[in-house]
Design an enzyme around this catalytic site. Structure first.
Site, mmCIF file in Angstrom:
data_model
loop_
_atom_site.group_PDB
_atom_site.id
_atom_site.type_symbol
_atom_site.label_atom_id
_atom_site.label_comp_id
_atom_site.label_asym_id
_atom_site.label_seq_id
_atom_site.Cartn_x
_atom_site.Cartn_y
_atom_site.Cartn_z
ATOM 1 N N ASP A 86 80.449 23.119 12.665
ATOM 2 C CA ASP A 86 80.630 22.231 13.831
ATOM 3 C C ASP A 86 79.250 21.938 14.433
ATOM 4 O O ASP A 86 79.003 22.195 15.599
ATOM 5 C CB ASP A 86 81.570 22.871 14.871
ATOM 6 C CG ASP A 86 81.081 24.209 15.387
ATOM 7 O OD1 ASP A 86 80.318 24.893 14.675
ATOM 8 O OD2 ASP A 86 81.445 24.590 16.524
ATOM 9 N N HIS A 124 73.686 32.710 16.132
ATOM 10 C CA HIS A 124 74.860 33.318 15.492
ATOM 11 C C HIS A 124 75.096 32.843 14.046
ATOM 12 O O HIS A 124 75.241 33.650 13.128
ATOM 13 C CB HIS A 124 76.117 32.997 16.308
ATOM 14 C CG HIS A 124 76.008 33.309 17.751
ATOM 15 N ND1 HIS A 124 76.127 34.580 18.248
ATOM 16 C CD2 HIS A 124 75.765 32.513 18.834
ATOM 17 C CE1 HIS A 124 75.993 34.561 19.569
ATOM 18 N NE2 HIS A 124 75.761 33.324 19.935
HETATM 19 C C1 BDR Z 1 79.679 30.273 17.839
HETATM 20 O O1 BDR Z 1 80.080 29.288 18.778
HETATM 21 C C2 BDR Z 1 79.364 28.101 18.594
HETATM 22 O O2 BDR Z 1 79.023 27.537 19.810
HETATM 23 C C3 BDR Z 1 78.157 28.467 17.764
HETATM 24 O O3 BDR Z 1 77.717 27.373 16.991
HETATM 25 C C4 BDR Z 1 78.648 29.610 16.934
HETATM 26 O O4 BDR Z 1 79.274 29.151 15.768
HETATM 27 C C5 BDR Z 1 79.166 31.492 18.571
HETATM 28 O O5 BDR Z 1 80.192 32.082 19.290
HETATM 29 CA CA CA Z 2 78.996 26.884 15.028
#
Ligand code: BDR
Ligand code: CA
Length: 308
Positions: free
Chosen positions: A8, A237
């Site tokens: 995403d 992350h």
């Molecule tokens: C996840 O949430 C999204 O906003 C980031 O891209 C990551 O995949 C972290 O909790």
């Molecule tokens: Ca993400």
């Protein structure tokens, strides 16, 4: 290693894509987009933009599900900016999305490359769940699915208990984590311990287009995280999940059964592992427990330095 990225895109998704394109042993066979940081259609365009920037413009990118399996899409807050890439006004990609949905693409490629593909999923798991519903043999056709998601022992981020990707579509996550697929779960338990410093990107700003891009888009991310980490540093992350997909030895894992709570209350999206001393430790999910943060960050810097 052949990889499909389901993302995403998203600042940390962009870093994951950049790492994967840079890695000499990785071929990104295709990507699928999913709603999350932005809706699925702009997420596909962001993904194309990042791949083109890294010289991987030929990778097909299919648009994925527009909504979660069971409940309405609730957009996240301003972690990544309204455009997903730190409101940096990126140029539109030269190419456009591939035909068909991300789930259909995943099923088709899994059948064409049986046992070979690793899925790196860095957004809500809707597309992977839909692919499993389309092709019940998916677990035998894929090598592994590495998921950035969940908070087992750590607090959540989008709610007190839930991590954003799982909270976004808990029904899909429940299905994927109990589908027989070989899954590695890379959650906040480990990603929050990997802190990328803004300075490490700033010094690369003038070295390459990729360095300039990474430094520019991440400003928004550091703005968001500064009150939380109390410095200009943030947990990338999705990059952590991508690195562990390729270099799993940079973490330790528990084999566990992971329960996803789908109740319509404050526990929605919580990932639960039975930590009792007598609990079964042979479950189907490899849950990342500890990571070598220093080596993960070094491998990302090496990747960034190798990009155009
Ligand atoms: C996840 O949430 C999204 O906003 C980031 O891209 C990551 O995949 C972290 O909790
Ligand atoms: Ca993400």
């Amino acid at each position: 290693m052949e990889v499909i990225v389901d993302c995403d895109t998203g600042i940390d998704d962009a870093f994951a894509l950049m790492y994967l394109t840079a890695h000499p042993q990785v071929t990104i066979v295709a990507a699928g987009s999913i709603w999350g940081n932005v809706p699925a259609a702009p997420a596909a365009l962001n993904t194309l933009r990042v791949l083109e920037l890294c010289g991987a413009g030929g990778v097909p990118v299919a648009v994925g599900a527009a909504t979660p399996l069971a409940k309405a899409f609730i957009p996240y807050d301003g972690v990544h900016g309204a455009d997903g890439l730190g409101n940096t006004g990126q140029p539109a990609p030269a190419g456009g999305p591939a035909a068909g949905s991300a789930a259909e693409q995943l099923v088709r490629l899994a059948r064409e490359h049986p046992g070979r593909l690793t899925v790196v999923a860095t957004g809500p798991l809707t597309n992977v769940a839909l692919a499993h519903l389309l092709e019940p043999r998916l677990s035998t056709l894929l090598n592994r699915v590495v998921v950035m998601g969940g908070a087992v022992d750590a607090p959540g981020n989008v709610t007190a208990l839930a991590e954003a990707n799982i909270w976004g579509d808990p029904e899909a996550a429940k299905l994927v984590l109990n589908s027989g697929l070989a899954v590695t779960l890379v959650g906040l338990d480990v990603t929050m311990g990997v802190l990328l410093e803004e300075e490490a990107l700033r010094v690369r700003r003038d070295r390459s287009a990729a360095g300039a891009f990474a430094s520019a888009v991440a400003k928004q991310y550091f703005d968001f995280y500064e009150p939380r980490t109390l410095r200009r540093a943030a947990p990338p992350h999705d990059l952590v999940a991508a690195v562990l997909a390729v270099e799993p030895e940079l973490a330790t894992y528990d084999q566990a059964t992971v329960e996803v709570l789908t109740s319509d209350d404050t526990a929605r999206g919580k990932t639960v592992v039975d930590r009792r001393s007598w609990a079964d430790r042979t479950g189907p999910v490899s849950v990342a427990r500890t990571v070598d943060a220093e080596r993960i960050l070094r491998t990302w810097m090496d990747a960034l330095d190798s990009l155009p």
